[in-house]
Design a protein around this motif. Structure first.
Motif, PDB file in Angstrom:
ATOM      1  N   ALA B  13       0.840  -1.202   0.000  1.00  0.00           N
ATOM      2  CA  ALA B  13       0.000   0.000   0.000  1.00  0.00           C
ATOM      3  C   ALA B  13       0.877   1.254   0.000  1.00  0.00           C
ATOM      4  O   ALA B  13       0.614   2.209  -0.736  1.00  0.00           O
ATOM      5  CB  ALA B  13      -0.923  -0.005   1.215  1.00  0.00           C
ATOM      6  N   THR B  17       1.171   3.933  -3.155  1.00  0.00           N
ATOM      7  CA  THR B  17       0.793   5.319  -2.894  1.00  0.00           C
ATOM      8  C   THR B  17       1.968   6.257  -3.190  1.00  0.00           C
ATOM      9  O   THR B  17       1.801   7.318  -3.790  1.00  0.00           O
ATOM     10  CB  THR B  17       0.341   5.495  -1.434  1.00  0.00           C
ATOM     11  N   VAL B  65      -9.503  -9.349  -3.898  1.00  0.00           N
ATOM     12  CA  VAL B  65      -9.092  -8.875  -2.575  1.00  0.00           C
ATOM     13  C   VAL B  65      -8.417  -7.502  -2.589  1.00  0.00           C
ATOM     14  O   VAL B  65      -8.316  -6.851  -1.555  1.00  0.00           O
ATOM     15  CB  VAL B  65      -8.153  -9.874  -1.860  1.00  0.00           C
ATOM     16  N   ALA B  66      -7.904  -7.045  -3.738  1.00  0.00           N
ATOM     17  CA  ALA B  66      -7.189  -5.770  -3.719  1.00  0.00           C
ATOM     18  C   ALA B  66      -7.390  -5.015  -5.025  1.00  0.00           C
ATOM     19  O   ALA B  66      -7.555  -5.624  -6.083  1.00  0.00           O
ATOM     20  CB  ALA B  66      -5.700  -6.008  -3.494  1.00  0.00           C
ATOM     21  N   THR B  67      -7.420  -3.694  -4.940  1.00  0.00           N
ATOM     22  CA  THR B  67      -7.493  -2.879  -6.159  1.00  0.00           C
ATOM     23  C   THR B  67      -6.538  -1.700  -6.025  1.00  0.00           C
ATOM     24  O   THR B  67      -6.282  -1.226  -4.931  1.00  0.00           O
ATOM     25  CB  THR B  67      -8.905  -2.303  -6.385  1.00  0.00           C
ATOM     26  N   GLN B  68      -6.030  -1.256  -7.148  1.00  0.00           N
ATOM     27  CA  GLN B  68      -5.279  -0.003  -7.155  1.00  0.00           C
ATOM     28  C   GLN B  68      -5.361   0.610  -8.544  1.00  0.00           C
ATOM     29  O   GLN B  68      -5.526  -0.100  -9.540  1.00  0.00           O
ATOM     30  CB  GLN B  68      -3.823  -0.216  -6.729  1.00  0.00           C
ATOM     31  N   GLY B  78      -2.732   6.152 -12.086  1.00  0.00           N
ATOM     32  CA  GLY B  78      -2.553   5.555 -10.760  1.00  0.00           C
ATOM     33  C   GLY B  78      -3.566   5.972  -9.717  1.00  0.00           C
ATOM     34  O   GLY B  78      -3.500   5.527  -8.585  1.00  0.00           O
ATOM     35  N   LEU B  79      -4.513   6.821 -10.092  1.00  0.00           N
ATOM     36  CA  LEU B  79      -5.502   7.277  -9.104  1.00  0.00           C
ATOM     37  C   LEU B  79      -6.861   6.642  -9.355  1.00  0.00           C
ATOM     38  O   LEU B  79      -7.215   6.329 -10.478  1.00  0.00           O
ATOM     39  CB  LEU B  79      -5.642   8.796  -9.171  1.00  0.00           C
ATOM     40  N   ASN B  80      -7.617   6.481  -8.263  1.00  0.00           N
ATOM     41  CA  ASN B  80      -9.021   6.115  -8.375  1.00  0.00           C
ATOM     42  C   ASN B  80      -9.847   7.248  -7.777  1.00  0.00           C
ATOM     43  O   ASN B  80      -9.388   7.922  -6.875  1.00  0.00           O
ATOM     44  CB  ASN B  80      -9.318   4.844  -7.580  1.00  0.00           C
ATOM     45  N   GLY B  84     -14.316   4.652  -7.213  1.00  0.00           N
ATOM     46  CA  GLY B  84     -13.403   3.524  -7.354  1.00  0.00           C
ATOM     47  C   GLY B  84     -12.820   3.054  -6.031  1.00  0.00           C
ATOM     48  O   GLY B  84     -12.075   2.097  -5.995  1.00  0.00           O
ATOM     49  N   TYR B  85     -13.180   3.749  -4.950  1.00  0.00           N
ATOM     50  CA  TYR B  85     -12.617   3.412  -3.640  1.00  0.00           C
ATOM     51  C   TYR B  85     -12.757   1.931  -3.296  1.00  0.00           C
ATOM     52  O   TYR B  85     -11.825   1.292  -2.876  1.00  0.00           O
ATOM     53  CB  TYR B  85     -13.336   4.211  -2.544  1.00  0.00           C
ATOM     54  N   PHE B  86     -13.969   1.445  -3.416  1.00  0.00           N
ATOM     55  CA  PHE B  86     -14.226   0.102  -2.914  1.00  0.00           C
ATOM     56  C   PHE B  86     -14.709  -0.833  -4.009  1.00  0.00           C
ATOM     57  O   PHE B  86     -15.652  -1.584  -3.831  1.00  0.00           O
ATOM     58  CB  PHE B  86     -15.219   0.152  -1.754  1.00  0.00           C
ATOM     59  N   SER B  88     -13.494  -3.489  -4.961  1.00  0.00           N
ATOM     60  CA  SER B  88     -13.418  -4.910  -4.616  1.00  0.00           C
ATOM     61  C   SER B  88     -14.627  -5.352  -3.792  1.00  0.00           C
ATOM     62  O   SER B  88     -14.971  -6.520  -3.766  1.00  0.00           O
ATOM     63  CB  SER B  88     -12.125  -5.211  -3.861  1.00  0.00           C
ATOM     64  N   LYS B  89     -15.292  -4.422  -3.107  1.00  0.00           N
ATOM     65  CA  LYS B  89     -16.450  -4.807  -2.308  1.00  0.00           C
ATOM     66  C   LYS B  89     -17.714  -4.942  -3.155  1.00  0.00           C
ATOM     67  O   LYS B  89     -18.613  -5.713  -2.828  1.00  0.00           O
ATOM     68  CB  LYS B  89     -16.723  -3.749  -1.223  1.00  0.00           C
TER      69      LYS B  89
END
Lengths: 88, 155
Positions: B13, B17, B65-68, B78-80, B84-86, B88-89
């Protein structure tokens, strides 16, 4: 286990203050700062709802220009690695 | 150097970042040095608007399980965004739509009716019928564009 990498922008002269405020939030760590007011931050929470709340807190913090989520990891951690508060 | 899984994920992470901020963090051990990590990374476009941000998605045991944000994407670099925050949920939301719903009354399409689950065949038949009805209309082009942006939510 929810772990996020968040990039925060603030004014360079408010950097120290914002860093101080962020470090006070539970599960939040500031790892690096840049001269132009950027902060490399991770946040760790037990579930997604509290992660959303944490992000919202950051975005609404006075002096923060933007808080952008760059990386998000969400999985059930092995029991031994869960923070004490999340063990049931 | 012994890393717990938690520390390892946190390091990823931080590295991701920092990459967005255009800096590198000394001493961070990332996926590049840990080939044993079991997350499989793929690339996909975000579907939440017409921009088409590129997102890297990490799956483990067939579970997201993970996104970026994709750092190499010229669109989002490289930004969401907040949507786009969640990502994966959203795949596993309990109220996620998994089948077509059509507004119906007494088994027939009715704009004022209640959303009722229908088969894909029925859904496409009704949509085709409505599109044909619209043929030649100036709205068609606008609807076509909206349809591409919003998927099948038009009718």
């Amino acid at each position: 286990m929810n772990i996020s990498g968040i990039y925060i922008k603030t004014w360079p002269d408010e950097l120290a203050l914002i860093q101080q405020k962020l470090n006070k939030i539970s599960g939040v760590e500031v790892h690096m700062t840049t001269e132009n007011g950027g902060l490399i931050v991770t946040a760790e929470t037990g579930d997604t709802a509290s992660m959303a709340d944490t992000l919202m807190d950051m975005q609404q913090m006075e002096g923060v220009l933007s808080a952008t989520l760059v990386y998000h990891h969400d999985e059930q951690a092995p029991y031994s690695e869960l923070p004490a508060g999340d063990r049931q | 150097m012994k890393l717990t899984r938690r520390e390892f994920i946190k390091n990823n992470a931080i590295a991701a970042t920092a990459a967005v901020a255009g800096i590198t963090v000394p001493g961070i051990v990332t996926a590049a040095h840990k080939p044993t990590d079991t997350i499989k990374w793929d690339k996909a476009p975000c579907r939440f608007c017409g921009t088409g941000c590129s997102v890297l998605i990490g799956t483990q045991n067939d579970q997201l399980v993970a996104t970026q944000g994709d750092p190499e994407s010229p669109v989002n670099r490289g930004l969401n965004c907040v949507k786009g925050y969640f990502l994966s949920k959203i795949m596993y939301g309990k109220d996620r739509l998994t089948q077509p719903l059509l507004r119906m009354t007494d088994g027939q399409y009715d704009k004022e009716g209640e959303f009722t689950p229908v088969s894909w065949d029925t859904a496409f038949d009704v949509m085709a019928e409505k599109w044909t009805f619209l043929g030649g209309n100036v709205w068609l082009r606008a609807m076509d564009r909206m349809g591409r942006l919003c998927g099948l939510q038009i009718i």
